[in-house]
Design an enzyme around this catalytic site. Structure first.
Site, mmCIF file in Angstrom:
data_model
loop_
_atom_site.group_PDB
_atom_site.id
_atom_site.type_symbol
_atom_site.label_atom_id
_atom_site.label_comp_id
_atom_site.label_asym_id
_atom_site.label_seq_id
_atom_site.Cartn_x
_atom_site.Cartn_y
_atom_site.Cartn_z
ATOM 1 N N HIS A 83 47.901 43.538 36.524
ATOM 2 C CA HIS A 83 48.560 44.134 37.683
ATOM 3 C C HIS A 83 49.679 43.223 38.190
ATOM 4 O O HIS A 83 49.776 42.060 37.797
ATOM 5 C CB HIS A 83 47.552 44.428 38.808
ATOM 6 C CG HIS A 83 46.920 43.206 39.401
ATOM 7 N ND1 HIS A 83 45.625 42.807 39.131
ATOM 8 C CD2 HIS A 83 47.402 42.282 40.263
ATOM 9 C CE1 HIS A 83 45.356 41.709 39.789
ATOM 10 N NE2 HIS A 83 46.419 41.356 40.490
HETATM 11 P P1 TYD Z 1 40.055 43.319 40.454
HETATM 12 O O1 TYD Z 1 41.264 43.730 41.199
HETATM 13 O O2 TYD Z 1 39.541 44.225 39.378
HETATM 14 O O3 TYD Z 1 40.274 41.886 39.831
HETATM 15 P P2 TYD Z 1 41.383 41.454 38.737
HETATM 16 O O4 TYD Z 1 42.524 42.426 38.885
HETATM 17 O O5 TYD Z 1 41.756 40.083 39.140
HETATM 18 O O6 TYD Z 1 40.791 41.499 37.409
HETATM 19 O O7 TYD Z 1 38.920 43.049 41.528
HETATM 20 C C1 TYD Z 1 37.536 43.187 41.241
HETATM 21 C C2 TYD Z 1 36.842 43.772 42.464
HETATM 22 O O8 TYD Z 1 36.906 42.876 43.559
HETATM 23 C C3 TYD Z 1 37.441 45.091 42.908
HETATM 24 O O9 TYD Z 1 36.370 45.951 43.248
HETATM 25 C C4 TYD Z 1 38.221 44.737 44.143
HETATM 26 C C5 TYD Z 1 37.474 43.539 44.693
HETATM 27 N N1 TYD Z 1 38.330 42.592 45.411
HETATM 28 C C6 TYD Z 1 38.185 42.441 46.767
HETATM 29 O O10 TYD Z 1 37.342 43.100 47.404
HETATM 30 N N2 TYD Z 1 38.958 41.546 47.435
HETATM 31 C C7 TYD Z 1 39.873 40.797 46.783
HETATM 32 O O11 TYD Z 1 40.567 39.971 47.428
HETATM 33 C C8 TYD Z 1 40.040 40.963 45.372
HETATM 34 C C9 TYD Z 1 41.068 40.160 44.618
HETATM 35 C C10 TYD Z 1 39.243 41.866 44.717
#
Ligand code: TYD
Length: 130
Positions: free
Chosen positions: A47
């Site tokens: 992303h």
């Molecule tokens: P995700 O966005 O999939 O992580 P990445 O893109 O880094 O692989 O995030 C995993 C989960 O954690 C998703 O359900 C959203 C949650 N999350 C939060 O609640 N707060 C945050 O600050 C972040 C980064 C993720």
């Protein structure tokens, strides 16, 4: 995007690194999150953000980060707890090659906001006007 080396306050007892918002890093920290127990072979991220400054530290173990501004791709190895990777807006990122013991800690300038994410690569390129 740039890798920044922070001062290590080392002495006979060991090491200590301090990070002060708006002094050592150019933003106020509204959010801290970290990843650990990352399953072997997993690649995550995929992303970009429209309005978010972040600095990534692999405070234990190692991982790699692919940074892509739509034109140039760069892979950065994070394997030292005193090195931070500063990432501004509009950069596509993927994190991979996590060591088993990796703890990737992120300091972020904004609260979590799903609306700030661009999770589709083609949409990212369009957003960049490419
Ligand atoms: P995700 O966005 O999939 O992580 P990445 O893109 O880094 O692989 O995030 C995993 C989960 O954690 C998703 O359900 C959203 C949650 N999350 C939060 O609640 N707060 C945050 O600050 C972040 C980064 C993720």
């Amino acid at each position: 995007m740039k890798k920044v080396k922070f001062q290590q306050h080392g002495d006979l007892r060991g090491q200590l690194v301090a990070i002060e918002e708006e002094i050592d890093i150019p933003f106020k920290v509204k959010r801290v999150y970290f990843m650990y127990d990352t399953v072997s072979g997993v690649r995550r991220g995929y992303h970009a953000h429209k309005n978010l400054k972040q600095i990534l530290f692999c405070v234990h173990g190692s991982c790699k980060v692919l940074l892509d501004d739509g034109l140039i791709k760069e892979t950065v190895l994070l394997d030292k707890p005193y090195e931070g990777l500063y990432i501004e807006n509009d950069i596509w990122r993927e994190m991979f090659d996590f060591s088993e013991d990796a703890v990737l800690m992120v300091l972020a300038s904004e609260h979590y906001n799903e609306l700030d994410y661009i999770r589709d690569y083609d949409e990212f390129l369009k957003y960049k006007g490419l």
